[in-house]
Design a protein around this motif. Structure first.
Motif, PDB file in Angstrom:
ATOM      1  N   THR A  23      -2.621   2.482 -16.583  1.00  0.00           N
ATOM      2  CA  THR A  23      -2.094   1.716 -15.465  1.00  0.00           C
ATOM      3  C   THR A  23      -3.241   1.073 -14.697  1.00  0.00           C
ATOM      4  O   THR A  23      -4.211   1.738 -14.345  1.00  0.00           O
ATOM      5  CB  THR A  23      -1.288   2.624 -14.520  1.00  0.00           C
ATOM      6  N   VAL A  24      -3.139  -0.226 -14.454  1.00  0.00           N
ATOM      7  CA  VAL A  24      -4.150  -0.962 -13.716  1.00  0.00           C
ATOM      8  C   VAL A  24      -3.627  -1.214 -12.309  1.00  0.00           C
ATOM      9  O   VAL A  24      -2.534  -1.742 -12.115  1.00  0.00           O
ATOM     10  CB  VAL A  24      -4.491  -2.290 -14.407  1.00  0.00           C
ATOM     11  N   THR A  25      -4.415  -0.805 -11.307  1.00  0.00           N
ATOM     12  CA  THR A  25      -4.010  -0.980  -9.922  1.00  0.00           C
ATOM     13  C   THR A  25      -3.969  -2.465  -9.557  1.00  0.00           C
ATOM     14  O   THR A  25      -4.887  -3.222  -9.888  1.00  0.00           O
ATOM     15  CB  THR A  25      -4.995  -0.264  -8.982  1.00  0.00           C
ATOM     16  N   ASP A  26      -2.903  -2.861  -8.900  1.00  0.00           N
ATOM     17  CA  ASP A  26      -2.760  -4.239  -8.445  1.00  0.00           C
ATOM     18  C   ASP A  26      -3.428  -4.378  -7.081  1.00  0.00           C
ATOM     19  O   ASP A  26      -2.869  -3.980  -6.057  1.00  0.00           O
ATOM     20  CB  ASP A  26      -1.283  -4.613  -8.368  1.00  0.00           C
ATOM     21  N   LEU A  27      -4.634  -4.935  -7.076  1.00  0.00           N
ATOM     22  CA  LEU A  27      -5.393  -5.101  -5.831  1.00  0.00           C
ATOM     23  C   LEU A  27      -4.931  -6.311  -5.030  1.00  0.00           C
ATOM     24  O   LEU A  27      -5.265  -6.441  -3.853  1.00  0.00           O
ATOM     25  CB  LEU A  27      -6.882  -5.246  -6.135  1.00  0.00           C
ATOM     26  N   TYR A  28      -4.191  -7.194  -5.686  1.00  0.00           N
ATOM     27  CA  TYR A  28      -3.858  -8.473  -5.064  1.00  0.00           C
ATOM     28  C   TYR A  28      -2.381  -8.801  -5.254  1.00  0.00           C
ATOM     29  O   TYR A  28      -2.009  -9.673  -6.050  1.00  0.00           O
ATOM     30  CB  TYR A  28      -4.733  -9.577  -5.660  1.00  0.00           C
ATOM     31  N   PRO A  29      -1.493  -8.130  -4.500  1.00  0.00           N
ATOM     32  CA  PRO A  29      -0.050  -8.377  -4.672  1.00  0.00           C
ATOM     33  C   PRO A  29       0.327  -9.799  -4.270  1.00  0.00           C
ATOM     34  O   PRO A  29      -0.173 -10.353  -3.287  1.00  0.00           O
ATOM     35  CB  PRO A  29       0.599  -7.347  -3.745  1.00  0.00           C
ATOM     36  N   SER A  30       1.210 -10.391  -5.079  1.00  0.00           N
ATOM     37  CA  SER A  30       1.660 -11.762  -4.831  1.00  0.00           C
ATOM     38  C   SER A  30       3.057 -11.947  -5.397  1.00  0.00           C
ATOM     39  O   SER A  30       3.585 -11.074  -6.083  1.00  0.00           O
ATOM     40  CB  SER A  30       0.692 -12.752  -5.484  1.00  0.00           C
ATOM     41  N   ARG A  31       3.652 -13.104  -5.081  1.00  0.00           N
ATOM     42  CA  ARG A  31       4.979 -13.499  -5.560  1.00  0.00           C
ATOM     43  C   ARG A  31       6.074 -12.547  -5.058  1.00  0.00           C
ATOM     44  O   ARG A  31       7.083 -12.329  -5.737  1.00  0.00           O
ATOM     45  CB  ARG A  31       5.013 -13.600  -7.087  1.00  0.00           C
ATOM     46  N   GLY A  32       5.861 -11.965  -3.866  1.00  0.00           N
ATOM     47  CA  GLY A  32       6.874 -11.114  -3.255  1.00  0.00           C
ATOM     48  C   GLY A  32       7.781 -11.927  -2.342  1.00  0.00           C
ATOM     49  O   GLY A  32       7.849 -13.154  -2.405  1.00  0.00           O
ATOM     50  N   THR A  33       8.457 -11.236  -1.457  1.00  0.00           N
ATOM     51  CA  THR A  33       9.399 -11.908  -0.561  1.00  0.00           C
ATOM     52  C   THR A  33       8.696 -12.637   0.577  1.00  0.00           C
ATOM     53  O   THR A  33       9.267 -13.556   1.170  1.00  0.00           O
ATOM     54  CB  THR A  33      10.401 -10.895   0.022  1.00  0.00           C
ATOM     55  N   THR A  34       7.477 -12.210   0.905  1.00  0.00           N
ATOM     56  CA  THR A  34       6.730 -12.855   1.978  1.00  0.00           C
ATOM     57  C   THR A  34       5.312 -13.170   1.521  1.00  0.00           C
ATOM     58  O   THR A  34       4.782 -12.552   0.592  1.00  0.00           O
ATOM     59  CB  THR A  34       6.653 -11.951   3.229  1.00  0.00           C
ATOM     60  N   GLU A  35       4.707 -14.139   2.175  1.00  0.00           N
ATOM     61  CA  GLU A  35       3.310 -14.486   1.915  1.00  0.00           C
ATOM     62  C   GLU A  35       2.408 -13.446   2.570  1.00  0.00           C
ATOM     63  O   GLU A  35       2.665 -13.001   3.693  1.00  0.00           O
ATOM     64  CB  GLU A  35       3.047 -15.871   2.520  1.00  0.00           C
ATOM     65  N   VAL A  36       1.348 -13.029   1.856  1.00  0.00           N
ATOM     66  CA  VAL A  36       0.439 -12.012   2.391  1.00  0.00           C
ATOM     67  C   VAL A  36      -0.997 -12.501   2.253  1.00  0.00           C
ATOM     68  O   VAL A  36      -1.333 -13.248   1.327  1.00  0.00           O
ATOM     69  CB  VAL A  36       0.599 -10.656   1.666  1.00  0.00           C
ATOM     70  N   SER A  37      -1.844 -12.053   3.174  1.00  0.00           N
ATOM     71  CA  SER A  37      -3.260 -12.402   3.147  1.00  0.00           C
ATOM     72  C   SER A  37      -4.066 -11.118   3.194  1.00  0.00           C
ATOM     73  O   SER A  37      -3.885 -10.303   4.110  1.00  0.00           O
ATOM     74  CB  SER A  37      -3.598 -13.297   4.345  1.00  0.00           C
ATOM     75  N   VAL A  38      -4.935 -10.928   2.191  1.00  0.00           N
ATOM     76  CA  VAL A  38      -5.745  -9.699   2.141  1.00  0.00           C
ATOM     77  C   VAL A  38      -7.196 -10.070   1.849  1.00  0.00           C
ATOM     78  O   VAL A  38      -7.476 -11.058   1.160  1.00  0.00           O
ATOM     79  CB  VAL A  38      -5.231  -8.715   1.060  1.00  0.00           C
ATOM     80  N   PRO A  39      -8.147  -9.264   2.367  1.00  0.00           N
ATOM     81  CA  PRO A  39      -9.555  -9.548   2.085  1.00  0.00           C
ATOM     82  C   PRO A  39      -9.860  -9.344   0.602  1.00  0.00           C
ATOM     83  O   PRO A  39      -9.250  -8.510  -0.064  1.00  0.00           O
ATOM     84  CB  PRO A  39     -10.311  -8.519   2.942  1.00  0.00           C
ATOM     85  N   ARG A  40     -10.813 -10.092   0.110  1.00  0.00           N
ATOM     86  CA  ARG A  40     -11.270  -9.948  -1.270  1.00  0.00           C
ATOM     87  C   ARG A  40     -11.810  -8.532  -1.479  1.00  0.00           C
ATOM     88  O   ARG A  40     -12.559  -8.004  -0.655  1.00  0.00           O
ATOM     89  CB  ARG A  40     -12.388 -10.977  -1.524  1.00  0.00           C
ATOM     90  N   GLN A  41     -11.453  -7.933  -2.618  1.00  0.00           N
ATOM     91  CA  GLN A  41     -11.861  -6.575  -2.941  1.00  0.00           C
ATOM     92  C   GLN A  41     -13.018  -6.521  -3.942  1.00  0.00           C
ATOM     93  O   GLN A  41     -13.480  -5.439  -4.283  1.00  0.00           O
ATOM     94  CB  GLN A  41     -10.668  -5.800  -3.522  1.00  0.00           C
ATOM     95  N   ASP A  42     -13.454  -7.674  -4.428  1.00  0.00           N
ATOM     96  CA  ASP A  42     -14.440  -7.752  -5.499  1.00  0.00           C
ATOM     97  C   ASP A  42     -15.684  -8.505  -5.056  1.00  0.00           C
ATOM     98  O   ASP A  42     -15.632  -9.323  -4.135  1.00  0.00           O
ATOM     99  CB  ASP A  42     -13.841  -8.487  -6.708  1.00  0.00           C
ATOM    100  N   PRO A  43     -16.820  -8.271  -5.747  1.00  0.00           N
ATOM    101  CA  PRO A  43     -18.008  -9.101  -5.494  1.00  0.00           C
ATOM    102  C   PRO A  43     -17.731 -10.558  -5.835  1.00  0.00           C
ATOM    103  O   PRO A  43     -16.781 -10.873  -6.560  1.00  0.00           O
ATOM    104  CB  PRO A  43     -19.059  -8.510  -6.442  1.00  0.00           C
ATOM    105  N   VAL A  44     -18.575 -11.434  -5.337  1.00  0.00           N
ATOM    106  CA  VAL A  44     -18.534 -12.843  -5.720  1.00  0.00           C
ATOM    107  C   VAL A  44     -19.525 -13.081  -6.858  1.00  0.00           C
ATOM    108  O   VAL A  44     -19.177 -13.611  -7.902  1.00  0.00           O
ATOM    109  CB  VAL A  44     -18.853 -13.763  -4.525  1.00  0.00           C
ATOM    110  N   VAL A  45     -20.772 -12.654  -6.656  1.00  0.00           N
ATOM    111  CA  VAL A  45     -21.792 -12.681  -7.700  1.00  0.00           C
ATOM    112  C   VAL A  45     -21.939 -11.267  -8.238  1.00  0.00           C
ATOM    113  O   VAL A  45     -22.332 -10.360  -7.518  1.00  0.00           O
ATOM    114  CB  VAL A  45     -23.138 -13.210  -7.171  1.00  0.00           C
TER     115      VAL A  45
END
Length: 295
Positions: A3-25
């Motif tokens: 099972t892979v954890t979903d760090l970035y939920p989307s396409r739900g009933t409402t729009e959500v904004s969450v901070p990035r959980q990963d490095p950029v570089v």
């Protein structure tokens, strides 16, 4: 099954904004590659890196001739990997171009290209997607604001933000012919869009984005916070950008075409799993399931 954890939920009933959980570089300062340290820092800060002279004029001519050959080939037009402009019925994009064309396959393997991807992502990479985009003058339509990662996560199953794109101009990019626009710094916030993903959504989304589109309110807020950068440059220039940048492009109503080759590199350590928010996978020519490293 893992099972892979979903760090970035989307396409739900409402729009959500969450901070990035990963490095950029993802690479360390000692990771070898052609990008100078200062430019890597700028990429980490802004989410993009623009360069004027990735390809010389002679090289541009080679790739532009190959683009013209492909878009005028009736066999290519009939292929499902070709996307046709809704109004003009002309070819808009040809996907998986590095498999269709050995000319573009060589470009993918070019160390000036793949070496930068390895340096940013800190690992070997494979091609998640490639395409040529044809944006002729007099009415070629643009693409609405979106984050590529939102789609690649929801519909292709990329777990983490460990993916980078490069758009290489094959024609002059003016400030008037529908160029790429990015909100600098927007890559640090994930915007999960509202609304379920229709089955076979890709058929419509490649012509006009609908599912995975941010709200006007969210875009207004992000544009106010980050601003908007429009990219211009000579043929042969390139823009590298992080997978989570909020970006889009306008219609081209000028007489001057804007064509480019677009390559998406994903880390071999970030292989696609099952989609996180879609009923089925998109076709492999859009979201690859061949994770063979580029060599």
């Amino acid at each position: 099954m893992t099972t892979v954890t979903d760090l970035y939920p989307s396409r739900g009933t409402t729009e959500v904004s969450v901070p990035r959980q990963d490095p950029v570089v993802w690479g360390s300062p000692s990771t070898p590659g052609p990008i100078p340290a200062g430019d890597l820092q700028a990429f980490e800060r802004d989410g993009f890196l623009a360069m004027q002279d990735l390809l010389g004029d002679d090289e541009v001519d080679v790739y532009r001739r190959e683009l013209e050959r492909l878009v005028t080939d009736p066999t290519i037009r009939a292929d499902e990997r070709s996307i046709v402009e809704p109004k003009s019925k002309e070819i808009r994009s040809v996907f998986e171009v590095h498999r269709i064309s050995e000319v573009f396959a060589r470009l993918v393997r070019d160390e000036r290209v793949v070496g930068r991807a390895r340096q940013i992502l800190g690992s070997d990479v494979y091609v998640h997607q490639s395409r040529i985009n044809v944006k002729p003058g007099f009415g070629a339509s643009g693409f609405y604001w979106h984050s590529d990662f939102e789609t690649w996560h929801a519909e292709d199953g990329l777990p983490n933000m460990r993916t980078v794109s490069v758009s290489i101009a094959l024609t002059e990019n003016y400030d008037t012919n529908g160029g790429l626009m990015i909100m600098p710094g927007s890559h640090r916030t994930f915007l999960g869009c509202a609304g379920a993903t229709p089955e076979d959504n890709y058929r419509q989304s490649l012509q006009m984005q609908d599912a995975g589109t941010p709200s006007d309110e969210a875009l207004t807020s992000m544009a106010s916070q980050y601003g908007i950068k429009l990219f211009t440059g000579r043929a042969g220039s390139a823009t590298w950008f992080d997978c989570n940048c909020m970006h889009g492009s306008g219609d081209n109503i000028t007489p001057f075409p804007r064509s480019n080759v677009f390559i998406v590199f994903n880390s071999v350590e970030n292989k696609a799993v099952e989609p996180f928010a879609a009923p089925i996978r998109r076709p492999e020519f859009i979201g690859a399931r061949d994770f063979t490293p580029v060599k």
